[in-house]
Design an enzyme around this catalytic site. Structure first.
Site, short mmCIF file in Angstrom:
data_model
loop_
_atom_site.label_atom_id
_atom_site.label_comp_id
_atom_site.label_asym_id
_atom_site.label_seq_id
_atom_site.Cartn_x
_atom_site.Cartn_y
_atom_site.Cartn_z
CG ASP A 116 4.51 -3.73 9.86
OD1 ASP A 116 4.93 -2.95 10.52
OD2 ASP A 116 3.29 -3.23 9.70
CD GLU A 168 5.20 -0.92 17.03
OE1 GLU A 168 3.98 -1.31 17.05
OE2 GLU A 168 5.59 -0.15 16.41
#
Length: 381
Positions: free
Chosen positions: A63, A279
């Site tokens: 991420d 997301e």
């Protein structure tokens, strides 16, 4: 950030890599033979099968939120750790508890792994799971934004995700957290965009384990769905946007939907899993246009849409990145030294969904501003 169903084998890394992953303190490294040694021994593909190699091999990272501060690249990733928890749709296997910042002078140069920048035990309101963070800078202060579960309990015995903020005088930290989450924040995956006029906006949200579906009524439902609203013929759930207050610790407005449209100007539907938002929102600006980029989650694409202002609406344009090895795909895009760079992650080092490694590759644009799709397994040209 992340939720999962397992699609990969779960075999161990070499002892050397596992030992290095536990080492604390600042250190310097570059992508090395360790990646080649790990890949091919864990049931995954060999290192030669991948377009890019991991930025670091001493710890697991995912991420990646990349920023350029004072001419250097700082990457704010999740810090993956081993856990006996099996993969599930709530993301319980993603048990991260702290953050460590990566720094490099340039892409391709040595990468410094910073010490622990923030630990969940130092966040008064948080219970567990420090998922995908982001960072920003204003007036001499660095801000770290992060999601974590609070101390409430839902039907699964888990807390609700909120978004916190911590501050530091150094981009590597250590960061000091606020005692409470940002008022009015919820879900996960904060991404803060600074526009040319100095205004900051936070984009956030994610379905499934990110709980965005539980806020569909405007109020959190602790007994709500664990996945989505199961409304395939209706507009998909949207990421959220809110202008940041002058203090960078609060919202200046009530969060609103990020409107995502198809080429015909109609909302993308919940059943369109190759295009709908799941997301990992990230926004950047190029040639006067705003690029809203995101992950499709269960179909594993990174997508992009283009709009004329930070709020949208954004019109879908295509895929940025095809599926990687591993379940999740989460990214950031920055410009440095005249080139654009896509930071992303896969599971090359471990072949386990919850133990990932950050990578970077050049992002190119067509004359009309569209982005050629990148194949993470195709050789660079």
């Amino acid at each position: 950030m992340m939720k999962a169903r397992s699609i990969a084998a779960a075999l161990c890394l070499t002892g050397a890599l596992a030992t290095a992953a536990c080492t604390e303190g600042a250190k310097t490294t570059s992508a090395s033979e360790a990646a080649a040694e790990a890949a091919g021994t864990n049931g995954g593909l060999p290192a030669t099968a991948f377009r890019d190699q991991p930025l670091v091999t001493e710890i697991y990272t995912a991420d990646p939120s990349a920023h350029v501060f004072d001419g250097k690249i700082y990457v704010y990733p999740s810090h993956d750790i081993e856990t006996p928890t099996s993969d599930d749709d709530l993301g319980n296997q993603y048990a991260m508890r702290d953050y460590r910042v990566l720094m490099m002078d340039r892409v391709g140069g040595k990468v410094t792994i910073g010490p622990v920048a923030l630990d969940v035990k130092d966040v008064p309101w948080a219970s567990q799971q420090m998922w995908a963070p982001d960072a920003a800078y204003k007036d001499g202060t660095y801000y770290l934004y992060f999601p974590a579960r609070d101390k409430s309990k839902d039907k699964n015995g888990l807390g609700a995700f909120r978004i916190g903020v911590a501050t530091a005088s150094n981009p590597m930290g250590p960061f000091v957290p606020e005692k409470e989450p940002i008022p009015g924040s919820f879900s996960m995956d904060p991404a803060v965009f600074r526009d040319d006029d100095g205004t900051h906006y936070m984009y956030f949200g994610g379905i499934w384990g990110g709980q965005l579906q539980r806020w569909a009524s405007g109020k959190y439902d602790p007994n709500g769905s664990d996945t989505d609203l199961m409304q395939d013929d209706k507009p998909a759930l949207s990421a959220k946007i809110a202008k940041m207050g002058a203090d960078m610790k609060t919202f200046a407005e009530t969060p609103r939907d990020v409107v995502l449209l198809d080429e015909a100007g109609k909302p993308i539907l919940g059943g369109d899993h190759e295009r709908r938002f799941f997301e990992a929102a990230w926004v950047f600006k190029k040639d006067g246009k705003y690029y809203f980029t995101y992950s499709t989650g269960d179909t594993h694409f990174l997508n992009y849409a283009i709009g004329d202002n930070p709020y949208g609406p954004f019109t879908y344009k295509g895929h940025i990145l095809k599926p990687v090895q591993g379940w999740t795909t989460h990214h950031s895009i920055v410009q440095h030294e005249g080139k654009w760079w896509l930071f992303y992650a896969d599971t090359q080092l471990s072949n386990k969904n919850h133990l990932r490694n950050v990578k970077v590759t050049e992002l190119k644009f067509n004359p009309d501003g569209t982005i050629p799709t990148i194949d993470p397994f195709a050789p660079k040209k």
